[in-house]
Design a protein around this motif. Structure first.
Motif, PDB file in Angstrom:
ATOM      1  N   TYR A 145      61.178 -30.696  97.594  1.00 33.81           N
ATOM      2  CA  TYR A 145      60.260 -30.945  98.430  1.00 33.81           C
ATOM      3  C   TYR A 145      60.446 -30.912 100.046  1.00 33.81           C
ATOM      4  O   TYR A 145      59.777 -30.791 101.083  1.00 33.81           O
ATOM      5  CB  TYR A 145      59.233 -32.160  98.120  1.00 33.81           C
ATOM      6  CG  TYR A 145      58.856 -32.488  97.175  1.00 33.81           C
ATOM      7  CD1 TYR A 145      57.852 -31.438  96.391  1.00 33.81           C
ATOM      8  CD2 TYR A 145      59.243 -33.703  96.387  1.00 33.81           C
ATOM      9  CE1 TYR A 145      57.660 -31.622  94.997  1.00 33.81           C
ATOM     10  CE2 TYR A 145      58.848 -33.833  95.030  1.00 33.81           C
ATOM     11  CZ  TYR A 145      57.913 -33.134  94.344  1.00 33.81           C
ATOM     12  OH  TYR A 145      57.774 -33.033  93.213  1.00 33.81           O
ATOM     13  N   ARG A 146      61.739 -30.793 100.221  1.00 32.07           N
ATOM     14  CA  ARG A 146      62.216 -30.847 101.695  1.00 32.07           C
ATOM     15  C   ARG A 146      62.164 -29.558 102.406  1.00 32.07           C
ATOM     16  O   ARG A 146      62.331 -29.411 103.636  1.00 32.07           O
ATOM     17  CB  ARG A 146      63.770 -31.210 101.714  1.00 32.07           C
ATOM     18  CG  ARG A 146      64.030 -31.737 103.450  1.00 32.07           C
ATOM     19  CD  ARG A 146      65.320 -32.523 103.400  1.00 32.07           C
ATOM     20  NE  ARG A 146      65.136 -33.914 102.850  1.00 32.07           N
ATOM     21  CZ  ARG A 146      66.262 -34.644 102.667  1.00 32.07           C
ATOM     22  NH1 ARG A 146      67.606 -34.318 102.825  1.00 32.07           N
ATOM     23  NH2 ARG A 146      65.862 -35.863 101.916  1.00 32.07           N
ATOM     24  N   PHE A 147      62.483 -28.473 101.804  1.00 36.12           N
ATOM     25  CA  PHE A 147      62.808 -27.225 102.294  1.00 36.12           C
ATOM     26  C   PHE A 147      61.538 -26.086 101.847  1.00 36.12           C
ATOM     27  O   PHE A 147      61.353 -25.934 100.552  1.00 36.12           O
ATOM     28  CB  PHE A 147      63.947 -26.690 101.799  1.00 36.12           C
ATOM     29  CG  PHE A 147      65.194 -27.501 102.306  1.00 36.12           C
ATOM     30  CD1 PHE A 147      65.583 -27.411 103.467  1.00 36.12           C
ATOM     31  CD2 PHE A 147      65.830 -28.203 101.266  1.00 36.12           C
ATOM     32  CE1 PHE A 147      66.798 -28.250 103.869  1.00 36.12           C
ATOM     33  CE2 PHE A 147      66.751 -28.904 101.702  1.00 36.12           C
ATOM     34  CZ  PHE A 147      67.246 -29.046 103.059  1.00 36.12           C
ATOM     35  N   ALA A 148      61.000 -25.499 102.807  1.00 37.44           N
ATOM     36  CA  ALA A 148      59.699 -24.841 102.453  1.00 37.44           C
ATOM     37  C   ALA A 148      60.004 -23.709 101.794  1.00 37.44           C
ATOM     38  O   ALA A 148      59.161 -23.112 101.174  1.00 37.44           O
ATOM     39  CB  ALA A 148      59.022 -24.473 103.692  1.00 37.44           C
ATOM     40  N   ILE A 149      61.216 -22.885 101.819  1.00 35.48           N
ATOM     41  CA  ILE A 149      61.621 -21.775 101.157  1.00 35.48           C
ATOM     42  C   ILE A 149      61.598 -22.129  99.345  1.00 35.48           C
ATOM     43  O   ILE A 149      61.663 -20.995  98.883  1.00 35.48           O
ATOM     44  CB  ILE A 149      63.189 -21.428 101.686  1.00 35.48           C
ATOM     45  CG1 ILE A 149      63.473 -19.860 101.202  1.00 35.48           C
ATOM     46  CG2 ILE A 149      64.084 -22.475 101.153  1.00 35.48           C
ATOM     47  CD1 ILE A 149      64.458 -19.213 101.753  1.00 35.48           C
ATOM     48  N   TYR A 150      61.737 -23.271  98.967  1.00 34.66           N
ATOM     49  CA  TYR A 150      61.645 -23.466  97.636  1.00 34.66           C
ATOM     50  C   TYR A 150      60.534 -23.827  97.285  1.00 34.66           C
ATOM     51  O   TYR A 150      59.747 -24.625  97.838  1.00 34.66           O
ATOM     52  CB  TYR A 150      62.798 -24.580  97.203  1.00 34.66           C
ATOM     53  CG  TYR A 150      64.349 -24.106  97.655  1.00 34.66           C
ATOM     54  CD1 TYR A 150      64.797 -23.022  97.040  1.00 34.66           C
ATOM     55  CD2 TYR A 150      65.090 -24.834  98.672  1.00 34.66           C
ATOM     56  CE1 TYR A 150      66.121 -22.598  97.354  1.00 34.66           C
ATOM     57  CE2 TYR A 150      66.289 -24.413  98.850  1.00 34.66           C
ATOM     58  CZ  TYR A 150      66.863 -23.296  98.360  1.00 34.66           C
ATOM     59  OH  TYR A 150      68.039 -22.862  98.766  1.00 34.66           O
ATOM     60  N   ASP A 151      59.981 -23.590  95.962  1.00 35.40           N
ATOM     61  CA  ASP A 151      58.767 -24.192  95.472  1.00 35.40           C
ATOM     62  C   ASP A 151      59.025 -25.482  94.761  1.00 35.40           C
ATOM     63  O   ASP A 151      60.228 -25.992  95.112  1.00 35.40           O
ATOM     64  CB  ASP A 151      58.137 -23.375  94.322  1.00 35.40           C
ATOM     65  CG  ASP A 151      59.131 -23.204  93.144  1.00 35.40           C
ATOM     66  OD1 ASP A 151      60.022 -24.054  92.755  1.00 35.40           O
ATOM     67  OD2 ASP A 151      58.833 -22.352  92.221  1.00 35.40           O
ATOM     68  N   ASP A 152      57.933 -26.210  94.701  1.00 35.29           N
ATOM     69  CA  ASP A 152      58.031 -27.531  94.060  1.00 35.29           C
ATOM     70  C   ASP A 152      58.798 -28.091  93.009  1.00 35.29           C
ATOM     71  O   ASP A 152      59.163 -29.053  92.619  1.00 35.29           O
ATOM     72  CB  ASP A 152      56.671 -28.337  94.088  1.00 35.29           C
ATOM     73  CG  ASP A 152      55.955 -28.315  95.468  1.00 35.29           C
ATOM     74  OD1 ASP A 152      56.728 -28.275  96.498  1.00 35.29           O
ATOM     75  OD2 ASP A 152      54.620 -28.584  95.274  1.00 35.29           O
ATOM     76  N   ASP A 153      59.113 -26.804  92.129  1.00 35.94           N
ATOM     77  CA  ASP A 153      60.061 -27.310  91.103  1.00 35.94           C
ATOM     78  C   ASP A 153      61.543 -27.339  91.217  1.00 35.94           C
ATOM     79  O   ASP A 153      62.410 -27.850  90.306  1.00 35.94           O
ATOM     80  CB  ASP A 153      59.782 -26.119  90.009  1.00 35.94           C
ATOM     81  CG  ASP A 153      58.549 -25.982  89.157  1.00 35.94           C
ATOM     82  OD1 ASP A 153      57.781 -27.238  89.254  1.00 35.94           O
ATOM     83  OD2 ASP A 153      57.977 -24.998  88.863  1.00 35.94           O
TER      84      ASP A 153
END
Length: 140
Positions: free
Chosen positions: A59-67
């Motif tokens: 949840y910290r980096f917008a580039i990654y999804d929530d999974d």
């Protein structure tokens, strides 16, 4: 050849894709230095995914999804009991990895504490193989 979905395709013309396995090539990342170079595939790519997913805060980096990523960072530096660590660290690691289709199981966790480091050993089952993993967590 008819393009209707109702048309029957003779068996000798049918295309099967069951035997085709997509490559899982990715850029090679040196987890020690953070440098990238070359390409990796197969088990090496899965091992890199394992280490990156555990070390990346969810949840910290917008580039990654929530999974993607783990919630281990919420435990690091906190005053939590050893019993809670023994429960939550394996849960957080399994939760970070199991959503990936290539990973069948994450099992047999062993936690060893040395000073302010926690060494976590476990096994990751993939198709026809098992990957032994050891991760050192600082500040736990």
């Amino acid at each position: 050849m008819a393009l209707s979905p109702l048309a029957v395709i003779p068996e000798d013309e049918a295309v099967t894709t069951e035997d085709f396995v997509q490559p899982i090539k990715t850029y090679a990342l040196n987890v020690e230095t953070g440098e990238m170079g070359g390409m990796i595939d197969g088990i090496d790519a899965i091992e890199q995914f394992i280490y990156k997913a555990i070390r990346t805060a969810r949840y910290r980096f917008a580039i990654y999804d929530d999974d993607y990523g783990s919630e281990i960072d919420a435990l690091i530096g906190q005053d939590v009991s050893p019993e809670l660590l023994e429960t939550e660290i394996p849960r957080a690691i399994e939760d970070a990895l199991i959503y990936d289709d290539r990973i069948l199981a994450v099992r047999d966790f062993t936690l060893t504490r040395e000073a302010d480091k926690l060494f976590v050993s476990f096994f990751v089952d993939i198709d026809n193989d098992t990957i032994p993993v050891e991760v050192a967590l600082d500040g736990v």
